[in-house]
Design a protein around this motif. Structure first.
Motif: not given
Length: 445
Positions: A310-316, A118-124, A7-11
């Motif tokens: 995760r989307y906040v961090l991606e934009a940052m 140390g970052y959460k995984l990408s969608d890929v 989901g938006t933050d893991g399983i």
């Protein structure tokens, strides 16, 4: 292709009901281990967890999965999510795992994955792991099966890392702080770090029994914190959630301060000292319009993203910003951490209060939030937001609020719910707009 498990933050899910079963945890370990086996070195994964009873079961299952594909496992026990992210990178592990359902009740649990940085995984990466879950992952030969060991100094490593983010010229001497650890992952490290920095610490939510995580305490239930702050005469109260990546604050009068006010405080303080990068704060579409107006008044911008840290961090990362987060209290300070860190964010808030020499109530209440209404409509299936009647009502509402407010409508990423949020200068108008849209969605489903 839509993701089946992530989901938006893991399983995440109810323990012992698919997908949150021991069998699935082992499959995730096998699939993630196979995905991150790159090169011929001994591969290693760091696994942390919060204090849920089911953490023992899922931890053991994931150890079996990872070791079966040849990965060595480093177990750090109950630790905040940001600590696992930090340790994954600092220990040069190939990946990290946090077993937690964050602010959810104890019966839920979840699996969050981190890459070697140390970052959460990408969608890929998540899609690749999902594909491996559905496939037969090759097992390691008998001589190459992984080992598991526990690291005893993990708490100390994280405490030292968190303390290092507090300005060295400041001290918490003389400051009475109530910290509510939600009977979760930070029950040991947060009070210790604050005390070592000089604070008079009153700790609550620090007696986990496996079932009381987030139960009437923590960032999603701040009433106990409010009462304790007032009763103890503390200058401030700090509430973390079950995995300590979220922060909510209570001022000396017992009033709750949400993530929007906290982000505004940090952004303004950093901007004054020339530390705020790119002149922008990154937040989600759910952050109050009052925050956006406040920042604009001081020459700063607000970049909005989809809901999810995760989307906040991606934009940052894309825009070169170093402060971002969510109204719920996920605050990401990328100079110090790769994910939301409640304790590190709290230390920045405390630094602002110490510098100002004024009460938390004066320092932290930066703007008057606009009236905001959020309602949920549950549905059994289909895509009600694609219905022409619903779209027409939404279009009318947007035209009505134009220039006077905002409208955010989205399906939940974790349950069959449509979330309808509106905010504006006129509270009656906001309430009416939300009700009309909710009625249209109910009619459509």
């Amino acid at each position: 292709m839509a993701r089946k498990y992530f989901g938006t933050d893991g399983i995440r899910g109810l323990t012992n009901i698919a997908p949150m079963t021991a069998a699935m945890a082992m499959k995730v370990g096998m699939a993630a281990g196979a995905h991150f086996r790159r090169g011929d070195h001994r591969h290693r994964v760091v696994i942390g967890k919060d204090t849920r009873l089911s953490g023992y079961m899922l931890e053991s299952a994931m150890v079996a999965g990872f070791t079966s594909v040849g990965m060595d496992v480093t177990l750090v026990g109950p630790m905040p999510t940001p600590a696992v992210a930090m340790l994954t990178h600092s220990m040069r592990a190939d990946m990290g795992v946090m077993i937690s359902a964050s602010h959810n009740p104890f019966a839920d649990n979840g699996i969050k994955l981190f890459g070697p940085d140390g970052y959460k995984l990408s969608d890929v990466d998540e899609m690749a792991i999902e594909a491996l879950i559905a496939d037969d992952v090759p097992l390691a030969p008998a001589a190459q099966i992984g080992r598991a060991r526990r690291v005893e100094d993990a708490r100390g490593r994280y405490i030292n890392s968190a303390k290092a983010t507090f300005p060295s010229e400041l001290t918490l001497d003389g400051l009475r702080i109530v910290v509510d650890c939600a009977n979760g992952a930070a029950y040991n490290v947060a009070p210790s770090a604050l005390w070592e920095l000089g604070a008079d610490v009153v700790a609550i939510g620090v007696e986990p029994n496996g079932k009381n995580i987030n139960d009437g305490c923590g960032s999603t239930a701040p009433q106990l914190l409010r009462e304790t702050v007032v009763a103890s005469g503390a200058q401030i109260g700090i509430a973390l959630d079950g995995d300590a990546d979220r922060l909510i604050v209570v001022d000396e009068a017992g009033r709750v301060v949400d993530g929007d006010q906290l982000m505004a405080t940090i952004a303004m303080g950093w901007a004054r000292r020339g530390l705020l990068k790119n002149g922008n704060l990154v937040a989600t579409v759910m952050s109050n319009l009052g925050l956006e107006r406040y920042l604009a008044e001081h020459g700063l911008g607000l970049v909005r993203t989809k809901v999810g840290d995760r989307y906040v961090l991606e934009a940052m990362r894309t825009r070169g910003c170093n402060v971002g987060g969510e109204q719920s209290g996920h605050i990401i300070l990328s100079d110090y951490a790769t994910t939301g860190d409640g304790l590190v964010a709290a230390l920045q808030i405390l630094a602002e209060i110490v510098r100002a020499g004024r009460p938390a109530s004066e320092v932290l209440h930066r703007f008057d939030p606009l009236p905001q209404v959020l309602k949920n409509v549950r549905f059994a299936g289909g895509k009600p937001l694609d219905d022409a009647r619903v779209q027409a009502v939404i279009a009318d509402a947007e035209a009505e609020l134009n220039g006077k407010g905002r409208l955010v409508i989205r399906p939940s990423g974790t349950e069959p719910v449509i979330r309808v949020m509106a905010e504006g200068d006129d509270p009656a108008q906001v309430e009416a707009v939300v009700d009309r849209i909710c009625d249209a969605v109910r009619a459509a489903v």
